[in-house]
Every structure is written in C-alpha cells, then in structure tokens.
Write a protein that holds these residues in place. Structure first.
Motif, PDB file in Angstrom:
ATOM      1  N   MET A   1      49.525  63.556  85.112  1.00 49.06           N
ATOM      2  CA  MET A   1      48.738  62.442  84.603  1.00 49.06           C
ATOM      3  C   MET A   1      47.155  62.963  84.660  1.00 49.06           C
ATOM      4  SD  MET A   1      50.308  59.617  84.289  1.00 49.06           S
ATOM      5  CE  MET A   1      48.850  58.400  84.773  1.00 49.06           C
ATOM      6  N   PRO A   2      46.682  62.640  83.601  1.00 50.30           N
ATOM      7  CA  PRO A   2      45.107  63.111  83.507  1.00 50.30           C
ATOM      8  C   PRO A   2      44.268  62.463  84.900  1.00 50.30           C
ATOM      9  CG  PRO A   2      45.480  61.457  81.663  1.00 50.30           C
ATOM     10  CD  PRO A   2      46.789  61.822  82.567  1.00 50.30           C
ATOM     11  N   TYR A   3      43.128  63.051  84.844  1.00 49.38           N
ATOM     12  CA  TYR A   3      42.368  62.699  85.982  1.00 49.38           C
ATOM     13  C   TYR A   3      41.322  61.681  85.341  1.00 49.38           C
ATOM     14  CZ  TYR A   3      43.282  66.085  89.490  1.00 49.38           C
ATOM     15  OH  TYR A   3      43.879  67.020  90.586  1.00 49.38           O
ATOM     16  N   VAL A   4      40.979  60.794  86.269  1.00 44.35           N
ATOM     17  CA  VAL A   4      39.901  59.719  85.799  1.00 44.35           C
ATOM     18  C   VAL A   4      38.734  59.693  86.698  1.00 44.35           C
ATOM     19  CG1 VAL A   4      39.705  57.191  85.557  1.00 44.35           C
ATOM     20  CG2 VAL A   4      41.855  58.402  85.171  1.00 44.35           C
ATOM     21  N   ILE A   5      37.448  59.616  86.356  1.00 37.49           N
ATOM     22  CA  ILE A   5      36.152  59.591  86.978  1.00 37.49           C
ATOM     23  C   ILE A   5      36.090  58.212  87.118  1.00 37.49           C
ATOM     24  CG2 ILE A   5      33.733  59.850  87.001  1.00 37.49           C
ATOM     25  CD1 ILE A   5      34.268  62.513  84.997  1.00 37.49           C
ATOM     26  N   ASN A   6      35.842  58.030  88.619  1.00 35.36           N
ATOM     27  CA  ASN A   6      35.574  56.365  89.230  1.00 35.36           C
ATOM     28  C   ASN A   6      34.227  56.198  89.100  1.00 35.36           C
ATOM     29  OD1 ASN A   6      34.524  57.383  91.662  1.00 35.36           O
ATOM     30  ND2 ASN A   6      36.392  57.270  92.736  1.00 35.36           N
ATOM     31  N   ASP A   7      34.038  55.107  89.575  1.00 36.66           N
ATOM     32  CA  ASP A   7      32.422  54.561  89.535  1.00 36.66           C
ATOM     33  C   ASP A   7      31.417  55.425  90.494  1.00 36.66           C
ATOM     34  OD1 ASP A   7      33.244  52.719  87.493  1.00 36.66           O
ATOM     35  OD2 ASP A   7      33.327  51.160  88.570  1.00 36.66           O
ATOM     36  N   CYS A  19      34.911  72.214  83.084  1.00 39.25           N
ATOM     37  CA  CYS A  19      36.239  71.799  82.612  1.00 39.25           C
ATOM     38  C   CYS A  19      36.872  72.946  81.442  1.00 39.25           C
ATOM     39  CB  CYS A  19      36.234  70.365  81.987  1.00 39.25           C
ATOM     40  SG  CYS A  19      37.789  70.083  81.122  1.00 39.25           S
ATOM     41  N   PRO A  20      38.180  73.588  81.808  1.00 41.94           N
ATOM     42  CA  PRO A  20      38.296  74.579  80.787  1.00 41.94           C
ATOM     43  C   PRO A  20      38.603  74.310  79.303  1.00 41.94           C
ATOM     44  CG  PRO A  20      40.077  74.105  82.261  1.00 41.94           C
ATOM     45  CD  PRO A  20      38.824  72.995  82.739  1.00 41.94           C
ATOM     46  N   VAL A  21      38.923  72.836  79.165  1.00 44.11           N
ATOM     47  CA  VAL A  21      39.239  72.502  77.957  1.00 44.11           C
ATOM     48  C   VAL A  21      38.293  71.332  77.396  1.00 44.11           C
ATOM     49  CG1 VAL A  21      41.750  72.737  78.425  1.00 44.11           C
ATOM     50  CG2 VAL A  21      40.769  70.521  78.993  1.00 44.11           C
ATOM     51  N   GLY A  22      37.163  71.365  78.003  1.00 42.36           N
ATOM     52  CA  GLY A  22      36.184  70.457  77.254  1.00 42.36           C
ATOM     53  C   GLY A  22      36.394  69.152  77.562  1.00 42.36           C
ATOM     54  N   ALA A  23      37.050  68.469  78.302  1.00 39.87           N
ATOM     55  CA  ALA A  23      37.545  67.251  78.223  1.00 39.87           C
ATOM     56  C   ALA A  23      36.710  66.043  78.886  1.00 39.87           C
ATOM     57  CB  ALA A  23      38.927  66.985  78.987  1.00 39.87           C
ATOM     58  N   ILE A  24      35.453  66.480  79.363  1.00 40.95           N
ATOM     59  CA  ILE A  24      34.696  65.800  80.136  1.00 40.95           C
ATOM     60  C   ILE A  24      33.303  65.649  79.126  1.00 40.95           C
ATOM     61  CG2 ILE A  24      33.429  65.099  82.094  1.00 40.95           C
ATOM     62  CD1 ILE A  24      35.520  67.058  83.693  1.00 40.95           C
ATOM     63  N   THR A  37      43.180  65.094  76.165  1.00 45.43           N
ATOM     64  CA  THR A  37      42.754  66.779  76.298  1.00 45.43           C
ATOM     65  C   THR A  37      42.803  67.287  77.717  1.00 45.43           C
ATOM     66  OG1 THR A  37      40.883  65.894  74.751  1.00 45.43           O
ATOM     67  CG2 THR A  37      40.659  68.135  75.965  1.00 45.43           C
ATOM     68  N   CYS A  38      42.776  66.320  78.958  1.00 47.18           N
ATOM     69  CA  CYS A  38      42.768  66.774  80.079  1.00 47.18           C
ATOM     70  C   CYS A  38      44.170  67.554  80.369  1.00 47.18           C
ATOM     71  CB  CYS A  38      42.693  65.610  81.400  1.00 47.18           C
ATOM     72  SG  CYS A  38      42.966  66.102  82.968  1.00 47.18           S
ATOM     73  N   ILE A  39      44.263  68.587  81.147  1.00 48.08           N
ATOM     74  CA  ILE A  39      45.306  69.284  81.465  1.00 48.08           C
ATOM     75  C   ILE A  39      45.893  69.301  82.898  1.00 48.08           C
ATOM     76  CG2 ILE A  39      45.347  70.842  79.469  1.00 48.08           C
ATOM     77  CD1 ILE A  39      44.210  72.870  81.574  1.00 48.08           C
ATOM     78  N   ASP A  40      44.715  68.405  83.600  1.00 46.42           N
ATOM     79  CA  ASP A  40      45.372  68.131  85.059  1.00 46.42           C
ATOM     80  C   ASP A  40      45.155  69.282  85.929  1.00 46.42           C
ATOM     81  OD1 ASP A  40      46.249  66.551  87.072  1.00 46.42           O
ATOM     82  OD2 ASP A  40      48.465  66.552  86.942  1.00 46.42           O
ATOM     83  N   PRO A  53      36.068  62.141  90.338  1.00 46.22           N
ATOM     84  CA  PRO A  53      37.426  62.426  89.508  1.00 46.22           C
ATOM     85  C   PRO A  53      38.615  62.354  90.497  1.00 46.22           C
ATOM     86  CG  PRO A  53      35.835  64.344  89.241  1.00 46.22           C
ATOM     87  CD  PRO A  53      35.156  63.537  90.643  1.00 46.22           C
ATOM     88  N   GLN A  54      39.351  61.407  90.246  1.00 45.78           N
ATOM     89  CA  GLN A  54      40.701  61.173  91.025  1.00 45.78           C
ATOM     90  C   GLN A  54      42.022  61.408  90.002  1.00 45.78           C
ATOM     91  OE1 GLN A  54      40.453  60.141  94.399  1.00 45.78           O
ATOM     92  NE2 GLN A  54      38.243  60.095  94.291  1.00 45.78           N
ATOM     93  N   GLU A  55      42.978  62.060  90.700  1.00 47.59           N
ATOM     94  CA  GLU A  55      44.085  62.213  89.838  1.00 47.59           C
ATOM     95  C   GLU A  55      44.575  60.940  89.354  1.00 47.59           C
ATOM     96  OE1 GLU A  55      46.693  64.587  91.952  1.00 47.59           O
ATOM     97  OE2 GLU A  55      47.931  65.323  90.346  1.00 47.59           O
ATOM     98  N   GLY A  56      44.919  60.742  88.153  1.00 44.98           N
ATOM     99  CA  GLY A  56      45.259  59.454  87.466  1.00 44.98           C
ATOM    100  C   GLY A  56      46.573  58.881  87.904  1.00 44.98           C
TER     101      GLY A  56
END
Ligand code: SF4
Ligand code: SF4
Length: 56
Positions: A1-7, A19-24, A37-40, A53-56
């Motif tokens: 699951m991709p990561y999610v940035i919380n409030d 971020c190695p893949v430029g997902a943020i 894009t996130c590779i977890d 950032p939390q694991e989604g």
C-alpha cells in the motif's frame, strides 16, 4: 500500500527531496503522495519531523 501524508504535515518539504521516485509534491497546505507512483519504501516516514507519512 502507498504511504499517505496525514494532517500533521507542516509542509516543510523535507520528504519530497528524499523520495526516490518523486511521488511527493506540495499540495494545499500540506504535501501529498501520488499513490500510483509511491513504491512503499518508507523513506518519507523516516525523514519527516512530525511523523505525518503513514503506511496506507
Ligand atoms: Fe516516496 Fe517511499 Fe514515501 Fe512512497 S514511501 S512517497 S516512494 S519516499
Ligand atoms: Fe510534511 Fe513531513 Fe513531508 Fe515535512 S517531511 S512536508 S512535515 S510530510
């Protein structure tokens, strides 16, 4: 699951350059992760000073 940035994000931007893949990118008042894009890898969670950032 991709990561999610919380409030808790304070929009410091530190995670985006780690971020190695430029997902943020900067969103509306906080940073956001593109789930397609996130590779977890978890690098953003290790960088973030507030643990937003939390694991989604
Ligand atoms: Fe980028 Fe890794 Fe965070 Fe996903 S978990 S947004 S790939 S740093
Ligand atoms: Fe937000 Fe944390 Fe990323 Fe900074 S490192 S922009 S506080 S998620």
């Amino acid at each position: 699951m991709p990561y999610v940035i919380n409030d808790d994000c304070i929009a410091c931007g530190a995670c985006a350059s780690d971020c190695p893949v430029g997902a943020i990118s900067e969103g509306d008042g906080k940073y956001v992760i593109d789930p397609d894009t996130c590779i977890d890898c978890g690098a953003c969670a290790g960088t973030c000073p507030v643990g937003a950032p939390q694991e989604g």
